[in-house]
Design an enzyme around this catalytic site. Structure first.
Site, short mmCIF file in Angstrom:
data_model
loop_
_atom_site.label_atom_id
_atom_site.label_comp_id
_atom_site.label_asym_id
_atom_site.label_seq_id
_atom_site.Cartn_x
_atom_site.Cartn_y
_atom_site.Cartn_z
N ASP A 377 -6.47 -1.03 5.45
CA ASP A 377 -5.88 -1.50 6.70
C ASP A 377 -4.38 -1.27 6.63
O ASP A 377 -3.74 -1.59 5.61
CB ASP A 377 -6.17 -2.99 6.88
CG ASP A 377 -5.49 -3.56 8.12
OD1 ASP A 377 -5.90 -3.21 9.23
OD2 ASP A 377 -4.54 -4.35 7.96
N ASP A 379 -0.79 -2.23 8.26
CA ASP A 379 -0.11 -3.23 9.09
C ASP A 379 1.36 -2.83 9.20
O ASP A 379 2.22 -3.34 8.49
CB ASP A 379 -0.27 -4.61 8.44
CG ASP A 379 0.24 -5.73 9.33
OD1 ASP A 379 0.91 -5.44 10.33
OD2 ASP A 379 -0.03 -6.90 9.01
N GLU A 381 4.64 -2.90 11.13
CA GLU A 381 5.35 -3.70 12.12
C GLU A 381 6.82 -3.27 12.22
O GLU A 381 7.66 -3.83 11.52
CB GLU A 381 5.24 -5.18 11.77
CG GLU A 381 3.80 -5.67 11.67
CD GLU A 381 3.69 -7.16 11.38
OE1 GLU A 381 4.68 -7.91 11.58
OE2 GLU A 381 2.63 -7.58 10.91
N TYR A 449 -0.83 -13.15 18.82
CA TYR A 449 -0.24 -14.44 18.47
C TYR A 449 1.23 -14.21 18.18
O TYR A 449 1.70 -13.06 18.21
CB TYR A 449 -0.95 -15.09 17.27
CG TYR A 449 -1.33 -14.15 16.15
CD1 TYR A 449 -0.37 -13.61 15.29
CD2 TYR A 449 -2.65 -13.79 15.95
CE1 TYR A 449 -0.70 -12.75 14.27
CE2 TYR A 449 -3.02 -12.92 14.93
CZ TYR A 449 -2.04 -12.41 14.09
OH TYR A 449 -2.38 -11.54 13.08
#
Length: 607
Positions: A377, A379, A381, A449
């Site tokens: 995965d 991630d 950002e 979120y």
């Protein structure tokens, strides 16, 4: 994805001048070279702490190492870690333990010891070679045996066979490893393991030892499932139900893989993202090696109920995840790289996607834990946008990286990504080609979120994870429905989108207004970080007093919090099913109650 700095696992050592270093060299392999350095890291008068660091400076892998030195009379080792240290008089020998003998080119490993006396090491050798870093005479460590094959599988036993290892002085015996722990030592190339549980998955590998007592690398692993019916519950439906397990949670949070079992969560999820691997110099790398594969677990702490031993090749979280998968065969585990703190390395990775992908597969498929991980995965950002740092690699960089990962990992591995949920006009969803990249990915974890929080110290108060917009929302496009619609509009299939749930709340203090939109004076107090608190705490300390935008909020005293409850999660799961989404994911396990209330709500809501 949020990432908090973990608690240090050990007391920091003191820095010493370079004059305190003693150079050693080279491994017992003709095409390899190595050095070792010694430093006295602490001295408290009546004793001291020393550390050796062995580094592979050559171009081929070192399969084992032995450091030898002489101490003057009166100086000796009293205890050691990360190596087996013995002596004959004043001559000391340190050998690698099972998990740290293999060193790829450029890699290094350290071991330490406590001692008494004031002397320094002399007459140093590494694998019997000279101390100049050059090549050394023979006495090679054995090669890896062939990956075992399984036959004669019954409810309680399996026969294993493997092709022999080679060595310049001959093979003495083989260690048979079940789920990373040694279960037998044999002199032949076969072994029958008995006393197994029916309908259970096991992983087997072997490791050779030569007549000089050097161990070679561990073989590849074979998965075996015994016959008979398992007593474990069936897999929890066809929707993805994924949770993040954070590496640093084993420290201050005291949250371990076994908690997934005791909470009942393991039977209700389908996937785990292990967070986080780091991205350095454009490559994937393990971050906290102690937590990942060295931390020893006692019998009562481990998933299997068996204590780790000092010489087993794999311990830590990785071994616990291996045990979890044996107990719950339906669970798949992905290694997640990046996160808020480590996303700064992706820009360099994007300059050479193929090299990055190759480095990631090397970490995921490391022979010590290749059977643990089912995918990767990413991630990041955020690509071509700002997170902790700003990236300017361009709108195509993310797609190029995903394409390279799929090409490297192939169709048999899961390749996924956690991505922004900013659907505001000209927001982060528009900054990268998420639509084009979707063809290479199994799914996106849409981080729906952290939309609002006490980084805006004076408010206005707003739920950090609204499902839909509402009158007075501080910014349009900051809600789950808008994010999902935006990604669908870019061509991402619905079943490749997972809805994100936070197992925590965000809050302000100095708030007098109960409804959203009030003013504040700053972040509310949290256990680990101001303005943030786990659900398991908030459910009791500040129970929900209302809902807005499909999520809950609470006003207690002068504090105002927003967080999801089992009831609001149930509503979000119903919405996700109506949208045809692939499922849901959450950040992260340790925020849930001890009996897994929120995981249960996701599971039941997606059935």
């Amino acid at each position: 994805m949020r990432f908090r700095r973990r608690v240090a696992a050990a007391i920091a050592t003191l820095a010493l001048p370079l004059s305190g270093l003693v150079a050693l060299a080279s491994p017992a392999q003709a095409a390899a070279s190595a050095t070792a350095t010694y430093v006295k890291t602490q001295d408290w008068g009546t004793g001291f702490e020393g550390k050796w660091t062995v580094k592979n400076t050559g171009t081929t892998t070192i399969n084992s190492w032995t450091v030898e030195w002489d101490f003057p009379s009166g100086t000796k080792v009293t205890s050691a870690w990360d190596a087996t240290v013995t002596n004959s008089g004043n001559h000391w020998t340190a050998k690698n333990v099972g998990w740290n003998g293999t060193l790829a080119p450029g890699a290094s490993v350290s071991f330490g010891f406590n001692g008494t006396g004031s002397g320094s090491p002399g007459n140093c050798t590494l694998n019997g070679g000279s101390c100049d870093g050059g090549s050394a005479p023979g006495d090679e460590a054995p090669s890896a045996p062939g990956t075992p094959t399984a036959s004669d599988i019954t409810d309680s036993s399996v026969k294993l066979s493997w092709t022999p290892a080679t060595d310049d002085k001959g093979i003495k015996n083989y260690d048979v490893l079940r789920d990373g722990a040694k279960v037998a030592t044999v002199t032949t190339t076969s072994y029958t393991d008995t006393g197994l549980s029916k309908g259970t998955d096991y992983s087997y590998s072997v490791q050779a030892r030569d007549t000089s007592d050097q161990t070679g690398p561990v073989s590849g692993s074979v998965r075996v499932r015994t016959t008979g019916q398992t007593e474990e519950p069936p897999p929890p439906g066809d929707k993805v139900k994924l949770g993040y397990f954070v590496e640093w949670g084993v420290y201050g949070r005291n949250y371990h893989v076994k908690n997934l079992v005791t909470s009942g969560s393991a039977s209700k999820i389908t996937h785990i993202n292990y967070a986080f691997g780091n991205v350095k110099n454009g490559q994937c790398t393990v971050d906290d090696t102690f937590a990942a594969y060295d931390k020893a677990y006692t019998a009562d702490q481990s998933v299997s109920g068996k204590a780790d031993t000092w010489d087993q090749p794999l311990r830590g979280n990785f071994n616990q995840l291996r045990q979890l998968k044996a107990k719950y065969p339906h669970i798949k585990v992905l290694y997640s790289f990046g996160g808020w703190t480590y996303s700064g390395g992706f820009g360099q990775a994007a300059q050479n996607p193929a090299a990055f992908a190759k480095s990631c597969k090397a970490v995921v498929e490391d022979p010590r834990w290749a059977d643990v991980f089912d995918g990767i995965d990413i991630d990041w950002e955020y690509p071509n946008a700002c997170g902790l740092t700003c990236d300017s690699s361009g709108p195509a960089a993310f797609k190029n990286l995903m394409q390279a990962l799929r090409a490297e990992f192939g169709k048999d591995y899961l390749v996924t990504a956690a991505i922004t949920a900013d659907a505001s006009a000209g927001g982060k969803i528009d900054a990268a080609d998420y639509g084009g990249a979707a063809q290479y990915l199994d799914w996106y974890n849409v981080m729906t979120y952290d939309y609002f929080g006490a980084w805006d110290r004076t408010g206005p108060t707003a739920p950090h994870s609204p499902l839909t917009s509402y009158n007075g929302i501080p910014k349009e496009g900051f809600n789950s429905a808008a994010a999902i619609a935006g990604l669908k509009g870019k061509g991402v299939p619905s079943d490749k989108l997972l809805l994100g749930i936070g197992f925590y709340g965000r809050g302000w203090t100095g708030v007098t207004q109960s409804a959203p939109g009030g003013t504040a004076t700053g972040p509310a107090t949290g256990t680990y970080e101001a303005g943030i608190e786990d659900y398991k705490v908030l459910k009791n300390s500040c129970p929900a007093t209302g809902t807005v935008g499909g999520t809950a909020y609470a006003h207690c005293g002068s504090n105002w919090w927003s967080y999801d409850t089992p009831s609001t999660i149930n509503g979000k799961m119903s919405w996700a099913k109506n949208q045809g989404l692939g499922g849901a994911f959450f950040w992260e396990f340790s925020g849930d109650s001890a009996n897994g209330e929120l995981v249960s709500a996701i599971d039941s809501g997606l059935r």
